[in-house]
Design an enzyme around this catalytic site. Structure first.
Site, short mmCIF file in Angstrom:
data_model
loop_
_atom_site.label_atom_id
_atom_site.label_comp_id
_atom_site.label_asym_id
_atom_site.label_seq_id
_atom_site.Cartn_x
_atom_site.Cartn_y
_atom_site.Cartn_z
N ALA A 44 0.81 -0.98 -0.15
CA ALA A 44 0.13 0.04 0.03
C ALA A 44 0.86 1.31 0.01
O ALA A 44 1.92 1.39 0.47
CB ALA A 44 -0.82 0.06 1.20
N GLY A 68 0.85 -5.30 0.91
CA GLY A 68 -0.60 -5.29 -0.09
C GLY A 68 -0.16 -5.66 -1.40
O GLY A 68 -0.93 -6.39 -2.31
N GLU A 91 -0.39 -9.46 -0.90
CA GLU A 91 -1.72 -9.79 -0.76
C GLU A 91 -2.71 -9.62 -2.08
O GLU A 91 -3.57 -10.55 -2.46
CB GLU A 91 -2.56 -8.70 0.39
CG GLU A 91 -1.86 -9.03 1.59
CD GLU A 91 -2.42 -7.82 2.44
OE1 GLU A 91 -2.13 -6.55 2.25
OE2 GLU A 91 -2.91 -7.95 3.77
N GLU A 127 3.96 -5.39 7.36
CA GLU A 127 3.20 -4.43 8.00
C GLU A 127 3.60 -4.27 9.34
O GLU A 127 3.46 -2.84 9.82
CB GLU A 127 1.88 -4.76 7.58
CG GLU A 127 1.45 -4.63 6.30
CD GLU A 127 1.37 -5.86 5.46
OE1 GLU A 127 2.25 -6.70 5.98
OE2 GLU A 127 0.63 -5.96 4.42
N1 3HC Z 1 4.62 3.76 0.07
C1 3HC Z 1 5.12 4.75 -0.18
N2 3HC Z 1 6.49 4.95 -0.54
C2 3HC Z 1 7.12 4.13 -0.47
C3 3HC Z 1 6.80 2.68 -0.26
C4 3HC Z 1 5.30 2.54 0.15
N3 3HC Z 1 5.04 1.20 0.51
N4 3HC Z 1 7.74 1.77 -0.38
C5 3HC Z 1 8.73 2.62 -0.66
N5 3HC Z 1 8.42 3.86 -0.68
C6 3HC Z 1 9.37 5.10 -1.29
C7 3HC Z 1 10.47 5.59 -0.13
O1 3HC Z 1 9.76 6.33 0.80
C8 3HC Z 1 11.30 6.14 -1.04
O2 3HC Z 1 10.90 7.45 -1.09
P1 3HC Z 1 11.91 8.62 -1.62
O3 3HC Z 1 12.78 8.23 -2.83
O4 3HC Z 1 11.31 10.00 -1.89
O5 3HC Z 1 13.00 8.83 -0.21
C9 3HC Z 1 11.25 5.16 -2.20
O6 3HC Z 1 10.02 4.82 -2.30
C10 3HC Z 1 12.04 4.36 -2.55
O7 3HC Z 1 12.21 3.41 -1.42
P2 3HC Z 1 13.66 2.79 -0.87
O8 3HC Z 1 14.65 3.78 -0.69
O9 3HC Z 1 13.34 1.99 0.61
O10 3HC Z 1 13.93 1.95 -1.77
P3 3HC Z 1 14.73 0.54 -1.78
O11 3HC Z 1 15.15 -0.04 -3.14
O12 3HC Z 1 15.83 0.74 -0.70
O13 3HC Z 1 13.75 -0.63 -0.92
C11 3HC Z 1 11.52 -1.61 -0.70
C12 3HC Z 1 12.70 -1.01 -1.75
C13 3HC Z 1 12.40 -2.87 -0.17
C14 3HC Z 1 10.50 -1.88 -1.44
C15 3HC Z 1 11.56 -0.59 0.68
O14 3HC Z 1 11.14 0.60 -0.07
C16 3HC Z 1 10.23 -1.23 1.41
O15 3HC Z 1 10.46 -1.86 2.30
N6 3HC Z 1 9.03 -0.31 1.37
C17 3HC Z 1 8.02 -0.71 2.26
C18 3HC Z 1 7.49 -1.96 2.03
C19 3HC Z 1 6.34 -1.87 2.97
O16 3HC Z 1 6.35 -1.86 4.10
N7 3HC Z 1 4.87 -2.40 2.57
C20 3HC Z 1 3.92 -2.71 3.36
C21 3HC Z 1 3.14 -1.34 3.28
S1 3HC Z 1 1.70 -1.45 4.27
C22 3HC Z 1 0.44 -2.38 3.53
O17 3HC Z 1 0.83 -2.87 2.39
C23 3HC Z 1 -0.70 -2.48 4.11
C24 3HC Z 1 -1.55 -3.60 3.25
O18 3HC Z 1 -1.57 -4.86 4.16
C25 3HC Z 1 -2.99 -3.13 3.41
#
Ligand code: 3HC
Ligand code: NAI
Length: 710
Positions: free
Chosen positions: A63, A107, A110, A130
Site C-alpha cells: 500500500a 498489499g 496480498e 506491515e
Molecule cells: N509507500 C510509499 N512510498 C514508498 C513505499 C510504500 N509502500 N515503499 C517505498 N516507498 C518510497 C520510499 O519512501 C522512497 O521514497 P524517496 O525516494 O522519496 O525517499 C522510495 O519509495 C524508494 O524506497 P527505498 O529507498 O526504500 O528503496 P529500496 O530499493 O531501498 O527498497 C523496498 C525498496 C524494499 C520496497 C522498501 O522501500 C520497502 O521496504 N518499502 C516498504 C514496504 C512495505 O512496508 N510495504 C507494506 C506497506 S503497508 C501495506 O501494504 C498494508 C496492506 O496490508 C494493506
C-alpha cells in the site's frame, strides 16, 4: 486509467503492468487501474488468461504508506479499495497469474495472493512487513497466507515481517513456480508461458480463500501461536502489532474466511490508529529523509570508494575494517606495534567465528571477508586508498600528528575520515593541506554491528566528500546521518544530559536499578546505568575532566560516577560499576553503591526523597529532548527526524516511540515544556528550556511540523 497501469496482450494473455515508480506502491489510481484492466480482459474473447506484473525494478511494494496519514486524519478514501481488486482477481473466470520480481510486499503480496497463481524470479522476495509499520496485513493477508503456506509460516511472516526468498516461498506454497532469468522480460515470458499452460489445463483455478487443507485445527494452531507470542515478547518487546498479527492469523483458523477478514479489518484499524503505528511510519520515512541533504541534490557527483585503509586496530578500528570487508571493499588495517595488530586481528577473527557459530555467515563468506583485510604495521598501500579512516586514541595531539602523516601519504582525491567521538573536526583538518577532504565518520560500537554512522561535516568539507560519505554509508549498509561539528556532535551531545540526569536521580534517592528498569520498560534496549557500565564509567569521567566548559562554575555536576571510578569501579571491564558483575557478566545490585550515594547526598546537601517512575522517565527523556531542540535551532542537525534516526539506530531508543523528538511530539510539546519548567524550578540551570521548544509549544506546533516548514 492514466499512466499508472498499462495494458497489453502477449500471445493471447492479457498483461496488466503497474507503473508507479519507484516501487509500484498501491497509490490512488493503481487499484482502480488493475480492476479496470481485469474487467477489460475478462470480457475480451481474444484473451485466455491474465498476468499482473510490475513495471521497472519491482512487483508491488505494498500500500502507499503516505496514504495512511490521510486515513487517520479523517480524509475520505476514493476508489474501490484494494480488497475489491483482490476479490476480483480471485473470482475471475479466466486464470490470473501474479508475476513477481523485486519485491511483493504487504498489499503487493496480498494482491498476488488474490491471483489464482504466482510465479517469481529467483531473485524476488515476498513478505508481509506491515508489523514494521505498527500495523498488520489489512487486505486479507492474515487469512490467505496461512491457507497457502500453513499457520507456522504465516505467523513467522506476519508477526516478524521479514522477507522470504522466492525459493523458500515456492517450497512453502506461496509461489507456484520460480522462473529462471534476470529481469522483467524473462519474467514476463515465463509468466505468459505459465498462464498459457494453465489455460490448457483448464479450471477450476485455485482460490486461496477456499484452500483450508493447510490450516489445521484451532487446537493445533494454539501452541504455534503461543510460541510466536513468546518470541515476539522477547524480540519485539513493547510492540503491539506483532501480537495483533498473531491474533489475526489465529482467527484464520478459528473462523470461516468471511468472518476472518472482518476480524482482520477490525484489528488493522485498531493498529493503524495507534501511536505506535504513527511512530513506526515516522521512522520509516525518517530513515529515507536523512539521505536528503538540502544543499546537495540527488545525483551530485560522488567519488568511488573501492579501497580503504584504517589506522588503529582497537575496539573501533577493527569493527570499521570489518564493515568495509563485509561490503566487499578491500581494507588495510595499520597499527603501531605487531602486538597491538595481532590483538586487533584476533578480535576480528573471534567476531567472525561467533557469527559463523550463530549461522549468520558461512565459512566461505568469513574466509572471503578476512582475506579482504590486510593487517600491517607499515604504510604500504595507504597511498592508493580511496579513503583513509583514522581510529587511534581520542587525543587531539595524536590525531593531529596522524593527520599530518596521512596528508603526506594519501593520494589526491582520497577522503580523509576521522572516527573521533568528540574532537573538533576543523582543528584536525587544519593540520592538512586539504581540509576539504576531511570529514568525521563517527561509527558506533560495535562498529561492525551498529547501523548508525554520524557523518560530521567540517567548515571546509567539500560537498563532494559529503555526497561520497552519504553514498558510502549505504554501501556499508549503515544509516548515514549528516551532522554538524559541535562537541559530541548530535548523539553524544544529547546523551550527556541524559546520563547526567540519570546520575542526579540516583544521588537524589532513586535506586540505580530502578532508573534502569523505568527506561527498560519504556522500551530502551538498556537503562542509562547499565549503558554506563558497558561503555566504561572512566569515559564520562575523562570527558568531565577534559571538557570543563560542560560544567560552568556554580552548576551542579554529577558526583557518583567520579566517586565510583575513584573506587576502581569502571563498569563491566573491572567487574563493578553501578552494579557488581559475576564472571559471566551477570548483573547484581550492590549495597556499596547505595551507601556511596547516601554519603554523597549527605556530604553535598542533596535531599534524598521518594522519586516516582514518571519523574525518572520525564527527567531523562526530556533532557534528551531539550538538548535536541537546542541542537536543531543551532543547526547541528538538519531536521528533528535526523535526531530520531540517530537515537533509534545508535542508542537503542525504542522504535515504537519513533525517536525522542517524535515521542515529545506525541506527548505534546506544551506538556513537555510544562515539565521542563517544573524541573527548572526544582533543579535550576540545567533545565533552562530551549527557545525552540518554547516557540513550538507556544504555537501548539510539533518538531515534525517544524521539519516540514523548512
Ligand atoms: N509507500 C510509499 N512510498 C514508498 C513505499 C510504500 N509502500 N515503499 C517505498 N516507498 C518510497 C520510499 O519512501 C522512497 O521514497 P524517496 O525516494 O522519496 O525517499 C522510495 O519509495 C524508494 O524506497 P527505498 O529507498 O526504500 O528503496 P529500496 O530499493 O531501498 O527498497 C523496498 C525498496 C524494499 C520496497 C522498501 O522501500 C520497502 O521496504 N518499502 C516498504 C514496504 C512495505 O512496508 N510495504 C507494506 C506497506 S503497508 C501495506 O501494504 C498494508 C496492506 O496490508 C494493506
Ligand atoms: P582503542 O584504544 O580500543 O584503540 C585505539 C588503537 O589505536 C590502539 O590499538 C592503538 O594501538 C592504536 N594507535 C594509536 N596510535 C596509533 C597510530 N599512530 N597508528 C596506528 N594505530 C595507532 O580505542 P577505540 O575505542 O577504538 O577508539 C578509537 C577512536 O574511536 C577514538 O577517537 C574514540 O573516541 C572513537 N570512538 C570510540 C567509540 C567506542 O565506543 N570505543 C565509539 C565511537 C568512536
Amino acid at each position: 486509467m492514466g499512466e499508472l497501469v498499462r495494458l497489453s496482450v502477449e500471445h493471447g494473455v492479457g498483461v496488466i503492468t503497474v507503473q508507479n515508480p519507484p516501487v509500484n506502491a498501491l497509490s490512488p489510481g493503481v487499484p482502480e487501474g488493475i480492476l479496470q484492466g481485469l474487467e477489460q480482459f475478462v470480457s475480451d474473447h481474444a484473451v485466455g488468461a491474465i498476468v499482473l506484473i510490475g513495471g521497472g525494478r519491482t512487483f508491488i511494494a505494498g500500500a502507499d504508506i503516505k496514504e495512511f496519514g490521510k486515513i487517520t486524519s479523517g480524509q475520505k478514501r476514493r476508489g474501490p479499495g484494494l480488497t475489491t481488486v483482490i476479490q476480483g482477481l480471485e473470482t475471475s473466470q479466466k486464470p490470473t497469474v501474479a508475476a513477481i520480481h523485486g519485491h511483493a510486499f504487504g498489499g503487493g503480496l496480498e494482491t498476488a495472493q488474490g491471483c489464482h497463481y504466482r510465479v517469481a524470479l529467483r531473485s524476488a522476495q515476498v513478505g508481509q512487513p506491515e508489523v514494521k509499520l505498527g500495523i498488520i496485513p489489512g487486505a486479507h493477508g492474515t487469512q490467505r497466507l496461512p491457507r497457502l503456506a500453513g499457520v507456522k509460516k504465516a505467523l513467522e511472516m506476519c508477526a516478524f515481517g521479514n522477507p522470504v526468498s522466492a525459493a523458500e516461498a515456492c517450497e512453502s506454497g506461496i509461489i507456484d513456480r520460480v522462473v529462471d532469468g534476470v529481469g522483467y522480460d524473462d519474467l514476463l515470458a515465463g509468466a505468459v508461458a505459465f498462464a498459457t499452460e494453465m489455460v490448457a489445463k483448464g479450471g477450476p483455478h485455485p482460490k486461496a480463500s477456499e484452500q483450508d487443507q493447510k490450516l489445521g485445527t484451532p487446537e493445533e494452531a494454539a501452541p504455534l501461536c503461543e510460541a510466536a507470542r513468546a518470541l515476539v515478547r522477547k524480540k519485539r518487546r513493547g510492540h503491539m502489532a506483532p501480537l495483533k498479527a498473531i491474533d489475526a492469523v489465529a482467527a484464520a483458523v478459528s473462523l470461516p474466511f468471511p468472518e476472518g477478514v472482518k476480524r482482520e479489518a477490525e484489528i488493522f484499524r485498531e493498529c493503524l490508529f495507534s501511536t505506535q503505528s504513527k511512530a513506526l511510519i515516522h521512522a520509516f520515512f525518517a530513515e529515507r529523509q536523512v539521505r536528503k541533504v538540502p544543499d546537495i541534490p540527488k545525483g551530485f557527483p560522488a567519488r568511488d570508494v573501492r579501497s580503504a585503509a584504517v589506522l588503529g586496530a582497537g575496539t573501533m578500528g577493527g569493527g570499521i575494517a570489518m564493515s568495509y570487508a563485509n561490503a566487499g571493499i578491500p581494507v588495510r588495517l595499520k597499527e603501531v606495534t605487531q602486538e597491538a595488530l595481532d590483538r586487533g586481528v584476533a578480535i576480528i577473527r573471534k567476531n567472525y567465528e561467533r557469527s559463523l557459530k550463530r549461522g549468520r555467515f558461512t565459512r566461505e563468506y568469513v574466509e572471503q571477508r578476512v582475506a579482504l583485510i590486510t593487517p600491517q604495521t607499515g604504510w604500504d598501500g595507504f597511498d592508493e586508498a580511496d579513503i583513509i579512516v583514522e581510529a587511534v586514541f581520542e587525543n587531539m595531539a595524536l590525531k593531529k600528528e596522524v593527520f599530518h602523516q596521512i596528508d603526506g601519504i594519501a593520494r589526491p582525491g582520497a577522503v580523509l575520515a576521522t572516527n573521533t567521538s568528540t574532537l573538533n573536526i576543523d582543528e584536525i583538518a587544519s593540520v592538512t593541506s586539504r581540509p576539504e577532504d576531511v570529514i568525521g565518520h563517527h561509527f558506533f560500537s560495535p562498529a561492525n554491528v551498529m547501523r548508525l554512522l554520524e557523518i560530521v561535516r567540517g567548515a571546509k568539507t567539500s560537498k563532494e566528500v559529503v555526497a561520497t560519505s552519504m553514498a558510502l554509508a549505504r554501501s556499508l549498509k549503515k544509516v548515514g546521518v549528516l551532522v554538524g561539528n559541535c562537541h559530541g556532535f548530535v548523539g553524544n551531545r544529547m546523551f550527556h544530559p541524559y546520563r547526567r540526569e540519570a546520575q542526579f536521580l540516583a544521588e537524589e534517592g532513586a535506586e540505580p536499578s530502578r532508573v534502569d528498569r523505568v527506561l527498560y520498560e519504556f522500551g530502551a534496549a538498556m537503562g542509562p546505568m547499565a549503558v554506563g557500565d558497558l561503555a566504561g564509567l572512566d569515559v564520562g569521567m575523562r570527558v568531565r575532566k577534559e571538557a570543563p566548559h560542560l560544567y560552568p562554575p556554580g552548576t551542579r555536576r554529577p558526583l557518583a560516577e567520579d566517586a565510583l571510578c575513584e573506587m576502581g569501579r569502571y563498569g563491566q571491564k573491572t567487574g563493578a560499576g553501578w552494579y557488581r558483575y559475576g564472571p559471566d557478566r551477570t548483573r547484581h545490585e550492590d549495597p556499596a553503591v547505595d551507601e556511596l550515594l547516601k554519603r554523597i547526598a549527605a556530604e553535598h546537601g542533596i535531599e534524598q526523597r521518594q522519586i516516582s517512575d514518571d519523574e525518572i522517565l520525564d527527567r531523562v527523556v526530556y533532557a534528551l529532548v531539550n538538548e535536541g531542540a537546542r541542537i536543531l535551532e543551532e543547526g547541528y542537525a538538519l531536521r528533528s527526524c535526523d535526531i530520531d534516526i540517530i537515537y533509534l539506530y545508535g542508542y537503542g531508543f525504542p522504535a515504537h516511540r519513533g525517536g525522542p523528538m517524535f515521542y515529545a511530539d506525541t506527548v505534546g510539546l506544551d506538556k513537555v515544556l510544562e515539565r521542563v519548567e517544573e524541573f527548572r524550578g526544582q533543579h535550576g540551570h540545567w533545565w533552562r528550556p530551549a527557545p525552540l521548544l518554547k516557540q513550538l509549544a507556544a504555537q501548539r506546533s510539533t518538531f515534525k511540523d517544524w521539519d516540514q516548514s523548512r
